[in-house]
Every structure is written in C-alpha cells, then in structure tokens.
Design an enzyme around this catalytic site. Structure first.
Site, PDB file in Angstrom:
ATOM      1  CB  SER A 132       7.358  -3.229  -1.831  1.00 22.69           C
ATOM      2  OG  SER A 132       7.650  -2.989  -0.474  1.00 22.69           O
TER       3      SER A 132
ATOM      4  CG  HIS B 128       4.882  -3.999  -5.630  1.00 16.85           C
ATOM      5  ND1 HIS B 128       5.580  -3.066  -6.363  1.00 16.85           N
ATOM      6  CD2 HIS B 128       4.812  -3.511  -4.366  1.00 16.85           C
ATOM      7  CE1 HIS B 128       5.950  -2.074  -5.571  1.00 16.85           C
ATOM      8  NE2 HIS B 128       5.485  -2.310  -4.352  1.00 16.85           N
TER       9      HIS B 128
ATOM     10  CE  LYS C 127       4.189   0.791  -5.823  1.00 16.11           C
ATOM     11  NZ  LYS C 127       4.021   2.192  -5.534  1.00 16.11           N
TER      12      LYS C 127
END
Ligand SMILES: Cc1ncc(COP(=O)(O)O)c(C=O)c1O
Length: 403
Positions: free
Chosen positions: A191, A219, A250
C-alpha cells in the site's frame, strides 16, 4: 483531567503529538484530513473551495460516483432503510448481504464469501480467528497495519520476513518446528510502495512447508489481471490462495471487507470471527453499491485497460523527469522525497497548482523514505496526467530534488 497538568505516559504521548502537529500547522505544512467538498467527475475534487486533480484516490477504476452504483445504493435505502437492525447472526441477514457475498464468491472463483464492516476489522478478526497460541503467523515486513494488528492480537508466534524477499521467507519457514500450524499473510500490492509480491515463489514455499496462504487484495482487486480479479489471474495461478481477503473501500466504491474461500472456512468465520458476531453488518446502501460495482467491473473492461495505460504513462513520466518511484508497477506511485520537509514542501507546491496529492512520512514509512504517495486512476485523461507530471516536476525543482 488536563493533559498539560498531568505528567504521565499518556499525557506525554498526547503532548508530543500536539507539538508535532502544532509545528506543522504553524508552518502551514499540515495537509491531512482536508475537507473534500465535492466530487467533480471521476478525476477532480473541490478541496477548500479549490478545484483540483485528484491523485490521492483509491477508486482505481474511477467507479466512485458511477450512476449504476449510486442508483443501486439509493434503491437499497428505499427497500431496507439506512441501517441493518444490528448483528446479522441475531438480527437477521438482509438479502442484499447474501447477494453481495454470492457476487464476491463468483468474482473470486470460490465456494463462498463473508463480508465485514471494514477491511481493517476483517484482517484483525480473521487472522485472530485462524491462529492462536502455539501457532505461527508469518508476515511480510511491509504488510498493512491491519495485518500486523491481527497477527499481534492472535497470540500466535509472529514472524516477519524482509520485504518481498523469498530467501528470507524460506529461512524463516525452515526455523518453524515441523507439524506446527502456519499461516502466511501478505499484501498482493503493497500500500505504500505499489510493488507486487513475488507470488509464484510465495505459493511454492507455502506449498512445500504446508503453510496456509492468506492474501490481502486491497490494492489489487480491479487492478491486477485482465478482468481485474486480482493476483491469481495476473500470474495465471487460479485457485492457489486459501484465504482471499479484500476491501470494499477502494476499487469497489463502498466500505467493508471480505474473505472468499472454501465453504467450510467461510462457515467457520461466520460463527467464530468476532467482527462478524459482535459488530453490525454493512449498511444496505453500502452492500448494494458494492454488489453493483463488481458487476460494473465485468461490464466495463475498458476501465482496467485505461488504468494500466494511465499507470504506465504516470510512472514513465515521473522517471523521465528524474524522480525515484521505487519499485512500483501499479497505480500506487511513490515519489521518493527523502526528508519529511521535502515531502511537505512539495505537497504545498502541488496543491497550490491544483494537484491533490498527499505526503506519507514516518512512522507510516521508515525515516528518510518520506514520499508523495500519488495514485492514478482510470478516470484520468492523458492530458490531465501530463499536467500533474509538470506540476510535480515544478515541485521537485523548487526543493532541488531534481535538476
Ligand atoms: C492493504 C490494506 N489492507 C487493509 C486495509 C483496510 O481496509 P479498509 O480501509 O477497508 O478498512 C487497507 C486500507 O488502506 C489496506 O491498504
């Protein structure tokens, strides 16, 4: 009690932070928690009344504000209201939760899935439900804080290995007594640095040492793999992760976390993990938004292609201008600054020129590795990226980071 009248450890901690924040605010270098007042399309925001290009978003595919996703959230509020009555086990599980979990399981190619109210709570609760005293949990040194906290909370022997170093991991695995239960946890994409775990070697080691493999795809969901399914698809190694963790905050523009895996694993977690049993479920609007977002990813594959092209454009542009972008290969792009001061000053120049990017400094990253942590998304147009690159170049020159 007042913090400046008591001299104990709690007071000292609070006072030390107060001083650090006070110094930054006095120097006009405090950039955190800024008020984002409005979204303008996928790639622009209004911050403190100023319109800026957004380079601090995790909405990698630009799905935040997508009309289909917004509509699904509104419909869920109309059907279910804004809350969930409490804990699913006792207050009833909404059909939208079941639908979302089926969608996730299908997307991730697993038998089942379970959702939690945040990605942070997911890691904390799931790791500590799977391992405990007498077991071993092995973690990459740059894993996300939620993984570290889950490992610490579990009470298992906590072993860390040098970041993405498979030889170091091998050495650690060799030291664990034969027959002990082992859980290996790693981020797919890190990250703060944006680099990708050496997944083929990691899987090989887990298989040779009988370690369960848990991968955090916060991610990489929507980012890696031709259809955005994540790291297994990226490496063509489907079915190799035992515990597939991800967030819904996200690429998926909602909130929450999930685990996808075998039915027995999910059923176990549903009856053991404390963040599921003792905490209220995702609100209906957020569950419905997340459910729709997985469908949009499949219906709009151009977003993944555009993200990949934008990522290349952005990283290459920074490198050509002389910046060190560390080992990133993904949409998280560190612009190495070195000192905190350089990172803060460059942030000021970027904001002044309409680019919203934030500095990451110690203790979030090691001292001396302060950086701008920029992200690029599928919403950016090439000319917007060129503008951002020119602004970051100007910022870099202003502090002598590049010539
Ligand atoms: C790798 C990783 N895992 C977990 C989380 C926690 O997710 P959430 O923000 O959904 O709680 C984050 C958040 O930034 C993350 O980067």
């Amino acid at each position: 009690m007042d913090f400046d009248q008591v001299d104990d450890a709690i007071s000292q901690r609070v006072q030390a932070m107060k001083k650090r924040l006070g110094d930054l605010r006095k120097a006009d270098l405090y950039y955190y928690n800024l008020p984002v007042q409005e979204l303008r399309g996928g790639s622009r925001v209004i911050v403190n009344g100023q319109e800026m290009g957004m380079y601090a978003s995790y909405s990698y595919l630009g799905l935040v504000g997508h009309p289909r996703i917004n509509a699904a959230a509104i419909k869920a509020i109309e059907n279910f209201g804004s809350g969930t009555h409490g804990v699913r086990t006792l207050a009833g599980s909404l059909t939208i939760h079941k639908e979302l979990e089926e969608t996730i399981a299908e997307f991730k190619g697993t038998e089942a899935a379970i959702t939690y109210s945040s990605g942070y709570a997911t890691n904390l609760s799931v790791i500590s439900s799977l391992v405990g005293r007498g077991d071993y949990v092995i973690s990459d040194k740059l894993n996300h804080a939620s993984i570290v906290d889950g490992c610490l909370m579990s009470g298992a022997k906590f072993i860390r290995f040098r970041h993405n170093d498979m030889e170091a991991l091998h050495d650690r695995l060799k030291q664990i007594p034969e027959g002990a239960s082992k859980l290996l946890v790693a981020d797919a994409v890190f990250s703060m640095d944006g680099d990708i775990i050496d997944f083929p070697k990691l899987v090989e080691l887990c298989q040779s040492y009988n370690a369960w493999l848990m991968i955090d795809e916060a991610h990489s969901l929507g980012v890696l793999g031709k259809t955005g399914r994540g790291i297994e698809e990226y490496f063509g190694m489907e079915g190799t992760i035992d515990i597939k963790m991800g967030t819904l905050s996200k690429t998926i523009p909602s909130v929450g976390g999930y685990i996808a895996g075998k039915f027995d694993l999910i059923d176990y977690l549903r009856h053991v993990s404390r963040a599921y049993i003792f905490s209220a479920a995702l609100p209906p609007a957020q569950a419905a938004a997340a459910n729709e977002a997985f469908k949009v990813i499949l219906d709009e594959p151009w977003r993944i292609e555009k993200l990949t092209a934008n990522t290349k454009h952005f990283i290459q542009g920074l490198q050509e201008r002389g910046f060190d972008t560390m080992l990133t290969e993904t949409a998280i792009v560190p612009v190495l600054c070195g000192s905190d001061e350089v990172a803060f000053t460059m942030t000021g120049v970027a904001h002044h020129n309409g680019i919203f990017v934030l500095p990451v400094v110690s203790p979030a990253v090691p001292p001396g590795l302060a950086r701008l942590r920029a992200t690029v998304t599928a919403s950016h147009e090439p000319d917007e990226i060129d503008y951002a690159l020119n602004v970051i170049e100007k910022a870099g020159r202003s502090v002598g980071l590049i010539q």
